[in-house]
Design a protein around this motif. Structure first.
Motif, short mmCIF file in Angstrom:
data_model
loop_
_atom_site.label_atom_id
_atom_site.label_comp_id
_atom_site.label_asym_id
_atom_site.label_seq_id
_atom_site.Cartn_x
_atom_site.Cartn_y
_atom_site.Cartn_z
N SER A 258 137.98 32.60 116.61
CA SER A 258 136.64 32.48 116.97
C SER A 258 135.77 33.65 117.38
N GLY A 259 136.88 34.52 117.65
CA GLY A 259 135.98 35.86 118.19
C GLY A 259 136.00 36.12 119.54
N SER A 260 136.43 35.22 120.36
CA SER A 260 136.49 35.57 121.70
C SER A 260 137.40 36.78 122.20
N ALA A 261 137.38 37.23 123.19
CA ALA A 261 138.39 38.27 123.46
C ALA A 261 139.78 37.80 124.00
N ILE A 262 139.97 36.78 124.42
CA ILE A 262 141.19 35.85 124.64
C ILE A 262 141.87 35.62 123.13
N GLU A 263 141.07 35.11 122.31
CA GLU A 263 141.57 34.58 121.06
C GLU A 263 142.22 35.87 120.19
N THR A 264 141.11 36.83 120.36
CA THR A 264 141.53 38.19 119.92
C THR A 264 143.00 38.83 119.95
N GLU A 265 143.14 38.79 121.42
CA GLU A 265 144.42 39.49 121.88
C GLU A 265 145.50 38.47 121.44
N ASN A 266 145.03 37.16 121.51
CA ASN A 266 146.26 36.42 121.06
C ASN A 266 146.78 36.25 119.77
N THR A 267 145.77 36.64 118.85
CA THR A 267 146.06 36.72 117.43
C THR A 267 146.87 38.13 117.19
N ARG A 268 146.43 39.13 118.06
CA ARG A 268 146.98 40.65 117.87
C ARG A 268 148.58 40.29 118.23
N ILE A 269 148.72 39.63 119.47
CA ILE A 269 150.14 39.43 119.90
C ILE A 269 151.09 38.71 118.85
N VAL A 270 150.41 37.70 118.20
CA VAL A 270 151.24 36.72 117.24
C VAL A 270 151.42 37.69 115.84
N THR A 271 150.38 38.57 115.50
CA THR A 271 150.56 39.28 114.42
C THR A 271 151.63 40.46 114.74
N ALA A 272 151.75 40.93 115.75
CA ALA A 272 152.67 41.87 116.27
C ALA A 272 154.06 41.26 116.47
N LEU A 273 154.11 39.98 116.84
CA LEU A 273 155.54 39.18 116.50
C LEU A 273 155.87 38.83 115.20
N LEU A 274 155.01 38.65 114.25
CA LEU A 274 155.26 38.59 112.96
C LEU A 274 155.81 39.87 112.34
N ASN A 275 154.93 40.91 112.67
CA ASN A 275 155.65 42.22 112.17
C ASN A 275 156.96 42.81 112.71
N GLU A 276 157.22 42.40 113.78
CA GLU A 276 158.61 42.62 114.49
C GLU A 276 159.63 41.73 113.75
N LEU A 277 159.43 40.71 113.66
CA LEU A 277 160.24 39.57 113.10
C LEU A 277 160.75 39.99 111.72
N ASP A 278 159.69 40.47 110.78
CA ASP A 278 159.72 40.86 109.60
C ASP A 278 160.67 42.27 109.43
N GLY A 279 160.25 43.06 110.76
CA GLY A 279 160.75 44.41 110.63
C GLY A 279 162.39 44.67 110.77
N PHE A 280 163.19 44.00 111.31
CA PHE A 280 164.54 44.08 111.71
C PHE A 280 165.28 43.50 110.67
N ASN A 281 166.54 44.22 110.22
CA ASN A 281 167.41 43.56 109.38
C ASN A 281 168.11 42.41 110.00
N PRO A 282 168.39 41.61 108.91
CA PRO A 282 168.90 40.26 109.78
C PRO A 282 170.52 40.46 110.08
N ASN A 283 171.24 41.34 109.77
CA ASN A 283 172.61 41.80 110.11
C ASN A 283 172.51 43.02 111.14
N SER A 284 171.29 43.13 111.88
CA SER A 284 171.33 44.43 112.81
C SER A 284 171.85 43.94 114.10
N GLY A 285 172.28 42.67 114.20
CA GLY A 285 172.73 42.11 115.54
C GLY A 285 171.85 41.69 116.60
N ILE A 286 170.42 41.61 116.30
CA ILE A 286 169.42 40.88 117.13
C ILE A 286 168.92 39.66 116.63
N VAL A 287 169.17 38.91 117.61
CA VAL A 287 168.80 37.36 117.60
C VAL A 287 167.53 37.05 118.51
#
Length: 387
Positions: A258-287
């Motif tokens: 929508s472009g609001s500040a709150i929604e923009t921040e929420n989108t950034r947090i979700v995007t950061a979570l997606l990047n981190e979940l895709d960024g570590f090896n499944p056998n790195s011992g992190i769940v």
């Protein structure tokens, strides 16, 4: 020590303010006349000396000019006309020119320095508070295991294999078996999602890093995504570990552009979570274990297979579990035959663990208020109406 420092600080601040006021009251020419007793001549005479080439050196201050003439060391003083090209004209005449700041200019510099010091001090304090390396604590031993949890037998059985993989991820990787990157626990509030995640870490004997949605909230934009990166950076250093995010629906909600500040921040947090979940090896011992009250509120990209592979429902306690919970919560309390665990447990069908504990505790309070020696079914029924 703090009291002593405050007692010293106030007089020093008072002295500083008095000196500043004094320096502002006496301009540089007044101070010069007080301490140096220079001969004052009109500016027109000074200008005539300049034209005749008799001025050797010149000191420019905010409101006065000090100069020497005819090769002598005697210093004379005249008014500063405030001309923008004064220094240039004097240099073109071959006069040695020096500029000195006046008292009020020094005070201005001091106050400017203090302002920037305070400003950057506040900024640094806020930054450290919101982006501190200690934001997410590492719990090395949770002190909780599956045997400490009442009920949830099916859930414990399902997680037994995950525990074994967490203990030896490399060994299972050789068999082509990987850890799930994320585990989603869905259930009503108070049913033990957090306790179960702690027990999972305790069973696997790995580090436990707890976080909640409010840890990522901030009055400043972009702080939330930075905290996400900080959390996963710490997880990589402390692996094998379980990262637990409580109230996951508070930060993992469906993105809204929508472009609001709150929604923009929420989108950034979700995007950061997606990047981190895709960024570590499944056998790195992190769940990553996330707890939510409603899976439907979460962004579809977060909970797809390959990110949150395992999804479990933490149910309300069944009859057997409710009876055990009643027995546990009544321990140390006086109760009569009407309030025995096997009798009152049937009343709590559809109640969460937290609700059962709260009702029994409230019933004990009511019994004391009514000057009864033990809890009866009457207090239980009254407490159920109040909770």
């Amino acid at each position: 020590m703090k009291k002593i420092n405050r007692k010293i600080l106030f007089p020093l601040l008072l002295i500083f303010l008095l000196l500043s006021a004094a320096l502002l009251f006496f301009d540089d020419s007044s101070l010069s006349s007080l301490f140096n007793k220079k001969s004052h001549i009109p500016y027109s005479d000074f200008y005539q000396l300049v034209e005749e080439g008799r001025v050797n050196s010149l000191v420019i201050r905010e409101k006065s000019l000090s100069f020497t003439k005819d090769g002598n060391k005697e210093v004379f003083e005249t008014d500063n006309p405030g001309s923008a090209d004064l220094k240039e004209r004097m240099l073109l005449k071959g006069i040695s020119v020096k500029e000195e700041k006046g008292a009020d200019q020094w005070i201005s510099l001091i106050f400017d320095g203090l302002f920037y010091l305070v400003f950057f001090g506040i900024f640094a304090t806020v930054f450290v508070k919101f982006i501190s390396p200690n934001t997410f604590k590492v719990v090395h031993k949770t002190g909780v295991k599956f045997k400490d949890i009442v009920g949830m037998e099916n859930l414990k059985s399902d997680f037994s294999q995950i525990v074994e993989i967490l203990k030896a991820p490399a060994q299972y990787a050789k068999k082509g078996i990987r850890l799930p990157k994320g585990i989603l626990l869905e259930g009503a509030p108070g049913n033990g999602k957090t306790l179960f995640a702690r027990a999972l870490a305790g069973e696997a004997k790995v580090n436990f890093i707890p976080a909640k949605a409010t840890d990522f909230e901030s009055m400043f934009m972009a702080i939330g995504p930075m905290k996400v990166k900080l959390l996963f950076s710490k997880a990589r250093r402390k692996a094998p570990c379980i990262v637990f995010i409580d109230e996951f629906d508070g930060i993992g909600t469906k993105r809204n552009y929508s472009g609001s500040a709150i929604e923009t921040e929420n989108t950034r947090i979700v995007t950061a979570l997606l990047n981190e979940l895709d960024g570590f090896n499944p056998n790195s011992g992190i769940v990553v274990v996330a707890a939510t009250n409603s899976r439907t509120a979460l962004d579809e990209a977060l909970i797809r297979p390959g990110r949150f592979d395992a999804k479990y429902t933490v149910p309300y306690p069944d009859q057997e579990a409710r009876e055990e919970l009643c027995r546990m919560y009544l321990n140390g309390k006086n109760f009569d035959d009407s309030a025995k665990p096997e009798k009152i447990s049937a009343l709590f069908k559809g109640f969460s663990c937290a609700q059962i504990e709260s009702i029994i505790n409230r019933a004990a309070i009511v019994a004391v208020q009514q000057k009864k020696n033990s809890i009866t079914i009457e207090e239980i029924n009254l407490a159920m109406k109040e909770i």
